[in-house]
Design an enzyme around this catalytic site. Structure first.
Site, mmCIF file in Angstrom:
data_model
loop_
_atom_site.group_PDB
_atom_site.id
_atom_site.type_symbol
_atom_site.label_atom_id
_atom_site.label_comp_id
_atom_site.label_asym_id
_atom_site.label_seq_id
_atom_site.Cartn_x
_atom_site.Cartn_y
_atom_site.Cartn_z
ATOM 1 N N GLY A 13 23.379 116.099 22.803
ATOM 2 C CA GLY A 13 22.058 116.542 23.252
ATOM 3 C C GLY A 13 21.698 117.859 22.604
ATOM 4 O O GLY A 13 22.284 118.899 22.926
ATOM 5 N N CYS A 280 12.504 121.606 35.099
ATOM 6 C CA CYS A 280 13.612 121.643 36.070
ATOM 7 C C CYS A 280 13.232 121.783 37.531
ATOM 8 O O CYS A 280 13.747 121.042 38.369
ATOM 9 C CB CYS A 280 14.550 122.778 35.699
ATOM 10 N N LYS A 283 11.802 118.643 39.375
ATOM 11 C CA LYS A 283 12.777 117.544 39.263
ATOM 12 C C LYS A 283 14.019 117.836 40.121
ATOM 13 O O LYS A 283 14.497 116.954 40.833
ATOM 14 C CB LYS A 283 13.125 117.394 37.782
HETATM 15 P P1 NAD Z 1 15.964 117.824 26.244
HETATM 16 O O1 NAD Z 1 15.170 116.604 26.536
HETATM 17 O O2 NAD Z 1 15.313 118.969 25.537
HETATM 18 O O3 NAD Z 1 17.256 117.440 25.374
HETATM 19 C C1 NAD Z 1 18.074 116.366 25.650
HETATM 20 C C2 NAD Z 1 18.482 115.729 24.336
HETATM 21 O O4 NAD Z 1 19.477 114.750 24.585
HETATM 22 C C3 NAD Z 1 17.341 114.990 23.615
HETATM 23 O O5 NAD Z 1 17.139 115.558 22.332
HETATM 24 C C4 NAD Z 1 17.831 113.541 23.533
HETATM 25 O O6 NAD Z 1 17.470 112.895 22.326
HETATM 26 C C5 NAD Z 1 19.330 113.720 23.621
HETATM 27 N N1 NAD Z 1 20.038 112.534 24.078
HETATM 28 C C6 NAD Z 1 19.781 111.770 25.166
HETATM 29 N N2 NAD Z 1 20.703 110.791 25.267
HETATM 30 C C7 NAD Z 1 21.553 110.929 24.223
HETATM 31 C C8 NAD Z 1 22.710 110.238 23.794
HETATM 32 N N3 NAD Z 1 23.194 109.197 24.483
HETATM 33 N N4 NAD Z 1 23.335 110.642 22.667
HETATM 34 C C9 NAD Z 1 22.870 111.700 21.971
HETATM 35 N N5 NAD Z 1 21.786 112.420 22.340
HETATM 36 C C10 NAD Z 1 21.132 112.035 23.454
HETATM 37 O O7 NAD Z 1 16.567 118.291 27.633
HETATM 38 P P2 NAD Z 1 16.986 119.789 28.039
HETATM 39 O O8 NAD Z 1 15.792 120.560 28.473
HETATM 40 O O9 NAD Z 1 17.884 120.341 26.990
HETATM 41 O O10 NAD Z 1 17.826 119.498 29.360
HETATM 42 C C11 NAD Z 1 19.111 118.937 29.294
HETATM 43 C C12 NAD Z 1 19.730 119.038 30.682
HETATM 44 O O11 NAD Z 1 19.886 120.408 31.038
HETATM 45 C C13 NAD Z 1 18.890 118.404 31.778
HETATM 46 O O12 NAD Z 1 19.740 117.822 32.729
HETATM 47 C C14 NAD Z 1 18.174 119.582 32.405
HETATM 48 O O13 NAD Z 1 17.845 119.369 33.754
HETATM 49 C C15 NAD Z 1 19.220 120.662 32.279
HETATM 50 N N6 NAD Z 1 18.696 122.030 32.224
HETATM 51 C C16 NAD Z 1 17.557 122.307 31.537
HETATM 52 C C17 NAD Z 1 17.100 123.633 31.466
HETATM 53 C C18 NAD Z 1 15.839 123.964 30.708
HETATM 54 O O14 NAD Z 1 15.352 125.078 30.866
HETATM 55 N N7 NAD Z 1 15.304 123.076 29.884
HETATM 56 C C19 NAD Z 1 17.821 124.653 32.082
HETATM 57 C C20 NAD Z 1 18.995 124.345 32.744
HETATM 58 C C21 NAD Z 1 19.424 123.027 32.811
#
Ligand code: NAD
Length: 471
Positions: A13, A280, A283
């Site tokens: 990811g 976040c 959700k």
């Molecule tokens: P995002 O959508 O920006 O990134 C997730 C990435 O994972 C995408 O690029 C997607 O293509 C990739 N992906 C999905 N399935 C995959 C697989 N099987 N193999 C390879 N790549 C895959 O999401 P994000 O904002 O980075 O959030 C990720 C997690 O972190 C979530 O659970 C979110 O709740 C949590 N989080 C987000 C934040 C924030 O500020 N964005 C802060 C803390 C926690």
């Protein structure tokens, strides 16, 4: 098993969390090879772009990537190889709210977590520490362990850790360099403790050990939901008070200042606004609501649900203020919306209040011009198409224009709505803006960033969220 000395990390990811987090790990741990993998080739290409046009905007991120990329930081779409070569794997995939099916609108969609976990089990030839970085419901690690154990090759063992991420978009690099805390949850078994020690050693390269908290797996998973729920609750609380301020003539700034002086409450996160957004808060609270409901705790579920309901109310209350103030109709009127990202210093529009505002204005048949310094035009169209599913995009495009600058956005408009607290909106040449607007010229500040008195002296009619002055 002796504690693993981590030398190769893979992060599944390459998004807002996986990208910055593992880029910082690579920077701070030059002895560890860090490979960030993603199925999205375009995203990987952007991370690898020669001119550092990265797929996400975060202050300081380019500098980190410039130092580490090619040295010990790599971006790749070869997910299997990344998994096979690593001794520690972060799962940092998206966990959106389910759009359909059981629990739709509330439950976390764990499809991406499951697929990534199954991929690890399918291709790993050696033992791994698997770290849940994504925000997940309590006890997801148990499901991951079941999948890994049921599908792995003989001789491969998997130890699962929870290591939720607390960074905030817009300050991600600062937060990662000096986190309030790093939380690591593990099973309380010798193997679990060894895995925890291995990850602790990675963070200890730059995070003071007293800030690395080690807890049980389920506490760690729940703590992330709890932290976001309590932060969002604070925003909804101050926003609920902002409505009372507007009705009574009190000033939410003064109220927040006075309340925040109480050391038990503290001054942070008491800023009224048009509402919280981002991928976040909503959700994770809905996730908590779903968890409480599935545990037969309806009062607990209802309690957290009100935080989201209040946020929805704040957004529609602000739209209604705009309509009411513009003589009860905005049909055919021209409104500039300054800011489309959910907060300043990010290009992320997920759950941005600006989307709700624009949707409301379009439903009242106003013309809207949007300007945001970081959000791509294509993203704005995607968001509006999703927000107005019954309206063809061509129709939306007849009502919406995207401007190249704030001044351009404001020209010949009846009203300006500030939806994101970008610094440049504080520094606009408001006198010049005023001369280009239709009169009377209104400013609706949903982020409390303008000097209302100075704008009134120029001639604007100004409404700031949480302030009761009449215009
Ligand atoms: P995002 O959508 O920006 O990134 C997730 C990435 O994972 C995408 O690029 C997607 O293509 C990739 N992906 C999905 N399935 C995959 C697989 N099987 N193999 C390879 N790549 C895959 O999401 P994000 O904002 O980075 O959030 C990720 C997690 O972190 C979530 O659970 C979110 O709740 C949590 N989080 C987000 C934040 C924030 O500020 N964005 C802060 C803390 C926690």
């Amino acid at each position: 098993m002796a504690p693993v000395n981590v030398s190769k990390i893979c992060c599944i990811g390459a998004g807002y969390v996986g990208g910055p987090t593992c880029a910082v790990i690579a920077l701070k741990c030059p002895h560890i090879t860090v490979t960030i993998v993603d199925l999205n080739q375009a995203r990987i290409d952007a991370w690898n772009s020669p001119d550092f046009k990265l797929p996400i905007y975060e202050p300081g991120l380019v500098e980190v990537v410039k130092q580490a990329r090619g040295r010990n930081l790599f971006f790749s779409s070869d997910v299997d190889r990344g998994i096979q070569e690593a001794d520690l794997i972060f799962v940092s995939v998206n966990t959106p709210t389910k759009k359909s099916g059981v629990g739709a609108g509330f439950a976390a969609d764990l499809n991406y977590v499951e697929l990534a976990t199954r991929r690890i089990a399918a291709v790993a030839h050696s033992s791994k520490i698997v770290v849940e970085k994504s925000t997940v419901p309590c006890r997801t690690a148990e499901s991951m362990r079941t999948i890994l154990e049921a599908n792995s090759r003989p001789g491969c063992r998997f130890d699962i850790l929870s290591n939720p991420e607390f960074l905030a978009e817009g300050t991600a690099i600062k937060d990662l360099f000096a986190p309030d805390r790093v939380l690591i949850g593990s099973l309380q078994t010798p193997e679990g403790r060894d895995a925890c020690a291995a990850l602790t050693a990675v963070y200890a390269n730059w995070v003071p050990t007293e800030k690395i908290l080690t807890v049980g797996l389920w506490s760690s998973e729940l703590s992330k939901l709890a932290a976001n729920a309590m932060l969002a609750q604070r925003i909804s609380s101050i926003n609920a008070l902002s409505a009372i301020c507007e009705a009574t003539g009190a000033n939410i700034d003064e109220v927040a200042h006075a309340v925040g002086f109480d050391s038990r409450i503290g001054p942070k996160f008491l800023r009224a606004s048009v509402g919280f957004g981002g991928s976040c808060f909503q959700k994770d609270i809905l996730n908590l609501v779903y968890l409480a409901e599935s545990l037969h705790l309806p009062q607990v579920a209802a309690y957290w649900r009100t935080v989201v309901d209040m946020n929805e109310h704040q957004k529609s209350r602000f739209s209604k203020t705009v309509v009411d103030t513009l003589f009860n109709t905005i049909t055919g009127k021209h409104i500039a919306v300054l800011g489309f990202a959910f907060k300043a210093d990010t290009g992320d529009t997920r759950e941005s209040p600006a989307i709700s505002l624009v949707r409301d204005f379009l439903s009242e048949r106003a013309y809207v011009t949007i300007y945001d310094p970081q959000v791509e035009e294509s993203q704005i169209w995607l968001d509006l198409a999703e927000a107005c599913p019954l309206v063809p995009l061509e129709t939306i495009k007849k009502q919406v224009t995207i401007a190249p600058s704030a001044l351009d956005a404001c020209k010949n408009k009846e009203a300006i709505v500030i939806a994101t607290e970008w610094k440049e909106f504080k520094e606009i040449d408001w006198s010049s803006v005023y001369t280009h607007m239709n009169k009377p010229a209104f400013v609706f500040d949903g982020r409390m960033i303008v000097d209302a008195d100075a704008l009134r002296a120029i001639g604007f009619k100004v409404k700031v969220i949480g302030r009761g002055e009449r215009v």
